[in-house]
Design a protein around this motif. Sequence first.
Motif, PDB file in Angstrom:
ATOM      1  N   ARG A 143       0.862  -1.189   0.000  1.00 33.45           N
ATOM      2  CA  ARG A 143       0.000   0.000   0.000  1.00 33.45           C
ATOM      3  C   ARG A 143       0.897   1.238   0.000  1.00 33.45           C
ATOM      4  O   ARG A 143       1.656   1.471   0.944  1.00 33.45           O
ATOM      5  N   THR A 145       1.319   5.413  -0.155  1.00 30.39           N
ATOM      6  CA  THR A 145       0.607   6.644   0.194  1.00 30.39           C
ATOM      7  C   THR A 145       1.494   7.844  -0.110  1.00 30.39           C
ATOM      8  O   THR A 145       2.692   7.838   0.194  1.00 30.39           O
ATOM      9  N   THR A 160      -3.853   7.457  -1.383  1.00 30.61           N
ATOM     10  CA  THR A 160      -3.405   6.129  -0.998  1.00 30.61           C
ATOM     11  C   THR A 160      -3.776   5.142  -2.089  1.00 30.61           C
ATOM     12  O   THR A 160      -4.943   5.047  -2.478  1.00 30.61           O
TER      13      THR A 160
END
Length: 330
Positions: A143, A145, A160
Amino acid sequence: MHTLSLLLILHLLKPGVYESCSLVVSPAGLVVKYGAPASANCTSDTVTSMGWEPSLGESPLFGTEVKELTWRVDSLTDWNIKPQCFEISEVGGQCARVLKVTVYKLPDRVSIRYVNHSGPVVEGHQYSLHCFVQNTAPIEHLRVTFFKVSTNGERTVLYTQPLNNDIHQLNNDMRQPVNESYSLQFSPTSVDDGAQWFCSAMLDLGPEGPRPPAVMESDRLNTTVHFAPEFSCSAKLEVRAGEGLTCDVRGNPLPSVTWLRDGQILTPPTHLSREDAGNYTLMALNRIGRANHTVEVEVLHGRAARGASCQAAGSATVAVLLHQLIHWPY
């Protein structure tokens, strides 16, 4: 040894299924850092013959007349390993439990930069920021961001990147480390001048993974925004007699400013009298753009004046006391 081999052949060739399968694998899943040790237990509620088939091409681990068998590896380096615990019946039936193993590796490096651009950015123009994540796995659990850090230190999440489970579904056997880049399109404004950008990469491996999740951040990218002049004083100024006349403007590059009254360029008086009251026009210019501002000046006697000047509003602020208009090339 021949007996074990024969039982293994029966296990592979006769896929009959028990009416009930008592095997339990604990834990049901493992999340293991690449190169770290790993282990799991396989148990049965009765004495039986059971084995572990660690991975394709590896020798199975086998035990007879046991209720528990442990699979263990000192250093896990197989990205696609799928250990399976199985139980064998003398009549050829079988029972099996698969241990789900996720092998992960933190990124070697996370970096951020502009794509096809260097130097200052211009307000209102479109730019692309890329976050590069090097040599990490599994990519479907990554992930990313993007953040902005304002000049006052406030951190803001800009975007994100969602987890991409489709990668795992399409490339189930391709779990090795990869390099990946993620992009953010943005259009800066004047308030972004002096801000910093950075990105973070987090391996979100769920409850079985590290808690809190492992995160690696990029270095911070300093931002200089070029923007047209902006006035920060009101449309009416009340000034005490004897004071000077100022009005603040910010812009980057630093703008030139001209005062006009009745169409005539003038130098703002430094000691105002009642005759200086009236309307003034301010013209500010830099190579990004221009701005005009009209202010009504009222000269008061005594000590009750309000708004004699506006406060500076940023790094590129000037008190507008210049004498002439400079024409910047475009």
